[in-house]
Design an enzyme around this catalytic site. Sequence first.
Site, short mmCIF file in Angstrom:
data_model
loop_
_atom_site.label_atom_id
_atom_site.label_comp_id
_atom_site.label_asym_id
_atom_site.label_seq_id
_atom_site.Cartn_x
_atom_site.Cartn_y
_atom_site.Cartn_z
N GLY A 8 29.38 -30.66 -28.01
CA GLY A 8 28.13 -30.51 -28.76
C GLY A 8 28.14 -29.21 -29.56
N ASP A 59 32.41 -39.13 -27.49
CA ASP A 59 31.18 -39.19 -26.71
C ASP A 59 31.49 -38.68 -25.30
OD1 ASP A 59 29.06 -39.93 -25.11
OD2 ASP A 59 28.94 -42.00 -25.83
N VAL A 60 30.93 -37.54 -24.94
CA VAL A 60 31.27 -36.92 -23.65
C VAL A 60 30.85 -37.78 -22.46
CG1 VAL A 60 31.26 -34.52 -24.47
CG2 VAL A 60 29.12 -35.54 -23.61
N TYR A 153 16.50 -35.20 -16.41
CA TYR A 153 17.15 -33.99 -16.95
C TYR A 153 17.28 -32.92 -15.87
CZ TYR A 153 17.76 -30.29 -20.54
OH TYR A 153 18.21 -29.26 -21.32
N ALA A 156 20.10 -33.89 -13.57
CA ALA A 156 21.41 -33.69 -14.20
C ALA A 156 21.77 -32.20 -14.23
CB ALA A 156 21.40 -34.26 -15.62
N LYS A 157 20.82 -31.37 -14.65
CA LYS A 157 21.11 -29.94 -14.78
C LYS A 157 21.24 -29.28 -13.41
CE LYS A 157 21.09 -29.64 -19.33
NZ LYS A 157 22.34 -29.45 -20.08
#
Length: 242
Positions: A8, A59-60, A153, A156-157
Amino acid sequence: MKYALITGGSRGIGKAIALRLAKQDYHVLINYQSNQQAAEETLNLIREQGGQATLMQFDVSDSEQTLTAINKWQEENKDAYIDLLVNNAGIRRDNLLVFMEQKDFQDVIRTNLFSFYNVTQPLLQPMIRHKHGRIINVASLSGIKGLPGQCNYSAAKGGLIAATKALAQEVGRKNITVNAVAPGFVKTDMVEGLDEQELKKQIPLQRFAQADEVAALVAFLASDEAAYITGECISINGGLYT
Ligand SMILES: NC(=O)c1ccc[n+]([C@@H]2O[C@H](COP(=O)([O-])OP(=O)(O)OC[C@H]3O[C@@H](n4cnc5c(N)ncnc54)[C@H](OP(=O)(O)O)[C@@H]3O)[C@@H](O)[C@H]2O)c1
């Protein structure tokens, strides 16, 4: 020549990181997903400033695409290796969990957390062979304290921060450091639509961060001066803890 891959790296925080690292003599590999125009603008900016950069579209969240792109780069650059990885690519799909579609949960976990595996895993062996590497994960305040509307989110973080600490212990003996940064609100496309005037009242420093302020922290963690810092998650949030 040292190589840095910034996932990104074409927009927002990743772009600021790419610009800084290119000034610090890295050949910057700018990963992006779909916005080719933004990626080319960042590439041109770096070249205009005398730096070196290459675009790497993948795409990661897609392990096959990621591996193919990394293997292709390694094949074309046999004597080189990626010494610095910044896992920065991310998305948000906010909603209260009670209304959240499964796809929004999955997409956020795939892009923000599975990507850590997809990109980091294939780059570890070369770092281990060269007995040097730096891995910096862009997490979030959301991953430390949890934010309402961001169960996906935050999960994930939070996972990314835990993985940072675990991997740091695995590869420390190979002279590879692994750290995370946890920004609060940063002025990028990602925060478009948020009520900045209202939100900044809650921030002791009374403003959102500039992307380059986060980039400065990442550049420090990448530098030789930070060689003894590993397994850390450093907050950069203007004092916004509660
Ligand atoms: N902005 C904030 O307030 C804030 C706060 C805390 C943490 N963060 C974290 O900081 C990181 C960067 O955020 P940002 O604000 O700079 O976001 P941004 O301005 O929206 O830029 C996102 C970047 O990630 C790329 N990207 C998205 N999905 C991708 C995928 N599947 N594969 C490859 N590249 C992908 C985008 O490429 P395309 O242009 O091709 O889509 C773009 O380069 C994220 O991890 C975010 O969670 C941001």
